[in-house]
Design an enzyme around this catalytic site. Structure first.
Site, PDB file in Angstrom:
ATOM      1  CG  ASP A  92      38.596 -12.932  38.102  1.00 32.46           C
ATOM      2  OD1 ASP A  92      39.297 -13.667  38.832  1.00 32.46           O
ATOM      3  OD2 ASP A  92      37.788 -12.107  38.573  1.00 32.46           O
ATOM      4  CD  GLU A 156      39.385 -11.950  44.251  1.00 31.61           C
ATOM      5  OE1 GLU A 156      39.327 -11.534  45.420  1.00 31.61           O
ATOM      6  OE2 GLU A 156      39.660 -11.202  43.287  1.00 31.61           O
TER       7      GLU A 156
END
Length: 451
Positions: A92, A156
């Site tokens: 991500d 994250e």
């Protein structure tokens, strides 16, 4: 780089690495599904699944984590009786921010002046490519000498804790003798660096209400309490005159004992405008690695264009507090909430909502894994000795892994050196750093297996 078979193999694989990173960067895998399609993140997870399976990983799985995102796991068997090493990255990415500020499109990997530009190129899709390069180099030169687990996180950057909670619910899944977190970076390009501490983080939304609805500023202004004005007062209370963070009850005078960050170099790295002062006191290293730091991430209020002459009834802000090692993030959150409530003026109604939280982290740099990494870095970066630095950012999984596996040795390396400009426009990665760190990781795994 001095000639050795592992380095030669990695060098030969760099065109493939660029092609793979190009494919990965193209996924708009921002784990904020109010802004970006969930399908983009799911497609990135699928790409990683296919890549791990192609490398011979077993038990490859897309893990549906409690925060509604996906992480990808795989296991590669090594020799019988070998140690186990967990390799971490995340797919991500941060939103691109102002796309008009990018010289080239944020989701198209573009080479320019010796660097590869694109959102996630360094943070942290490049980290995944680094792991793949290291493993391929070992397979081409005698085999991978350890059992390898790979975990690639899908949220994250959001700090929503999905993978941490999943790991706590499945404690056997990520168990390892050593963990390489591929999500930090060298102190500067060409200087091999292990990150030994991370600041933790908490994020709060604060909302202030003063009126049932907006009012005409000519008719009511001067007596009617302005929610936006109250919010400005509250936010201003979070900083001293020199810009130091001031949260009631939270100490901010710690000192960083290790590698120092020269002020002029920091100004260049941070691209501080000429004549603008740095904030805070103490050394730069004290300020960014050892002390708390508050940042106002956003404010909900009328934009200048289209604003009307009104007294605002409500206003809201998102606040980040970086928490230094030695401070409990949950306690810091309570202190920040209490500070915001205590400094809200005029009896205005104030409410806070916690959005995310991660604990700070300190590594044991005396462990055998660090010695193995230092030897590997010395080969990958001839003539350079591995340095230890802090990092102001947070990687919440580190503390979860340290709690679950107290005997595991956790190392942090990666591609996010200052020129990478992670989280900003025009993020980029140095292909030379990718090459050298891939060599270092491969040699580390070999050294660690022999230790």
């Amino acid at each position: 780089m001095s000639s050795n078979p592992v380095a030669e193999t990695v060098a030969s694989l760099m065109p493939r690495a660029k092609a793979e990173l190009t494919e990965l960067v193209a996924f708009k895998s921002v784990a904020d599904f109010d802004q970006f399609p969930r399908s983009e993140s799911e497609a990135a997870a699928s790409w990683i699944t296919t890549a791990l399976e192609a490398e011979g990983f077993e038990d490859v799985a897309v893990l549906d984590t409690p925060d509604g995102t996906q992480s990808v796991y795989g296991r590669l068997a090594g020799p019988e009786g070998a140690r186990t090493v967990l390799l971490y990255a995340h797919y991500d990415v941060q939103p691109p921010l102002d796309e008009a500020g990018w010289t080239t499109p944020p989701f198209e990997l573009t080479e320019r002046e010796g660097r590869w530009y694109g959102r996630g190129a360094a943070d942290c899709k490049g980290g995944l490519v680094m792991h793949l390069l290291a493993l391929r180099a070992l397979k081409a030169n005698g085999g991978v000498p350890v059992h390898v687990k790979v975990i690639v996180e899908g949220s994250e950057e959001q700090g929503t804790g999905g993978l941490e909670r999943y790991a706590e619910q499945h404690p056997e899944l990520l168990a390892a003798d050593a963990v390489v977190i591929g999500d930090s970076g060298n102190f500067r390009v060409g200087l091999p660096t292990a990150t030994s501490t991370l600041r933790g983080m908490t994020m709060l939304r604060v909302k202030i209400d003063t009126l049932e609805g907006n009012l005409h500023s000519g008719q009511f202004g001067g007596a009617a309490p302005d929610a936006l004005g109250a919010l400005i007062r509250v936010l201003d209370s979070l900083r001293a005159e020199d810009g130091s963070t001031t949260v009631d009850g939270l100490t901010g005078d710690a000192h960083w004992p290790g590698l120092q960050y020269e002020e002029e170099q920091f100004r260049q790295d941070a691209k501080v405008l000429e004549g603008v002062e740095l904030i805070g006191s103490g050394t730069v290293a004290d300020r960014i690695w050892a002390r708390p730091a508050v940042t106002v991430l956003g404010i909900d209020c009328p934009p200048v264009v289209g604003a009307t002459p009104s007294v605002q009834a409500s206003a809201r802000a998102l606040i980040s507090l970086r928490v230094p090692p030695g401070v409990d993030a949950a306690e810091a959150t309570k202190l920040l909430q209490a500070h915001l409530e205590a400094h809200t003026p005029w009896g205005a109604r104030v409410s806070t909502e916690q959005i995310g939280q991660g604990q700070p982290f300190s590594a044991d740099t005396t462990s055998p894994a660090y010695a193995a990494m230092a030897d590997a870095m010395a080969v990958a970066y001839p003539g350079q000795e591995m340095q230890y630095a802090g990092q102001g950012g947070s990687i919440p999984l580190c503390n979860t892994l340290a709690a679950l596996y107290p005997a595991a040795e956790i190392l942090l390396i990666g591609l996010s050196e200052p020129e990478a400009q992670i989280h900003a426009v025009n993020e980029s990665v140095s292909p030379e750093e990718l090459e050298r760190l891939s060599v270092a990781e491969a040699l580390f795994l070999r050294n660690y297996a022999a230790g």
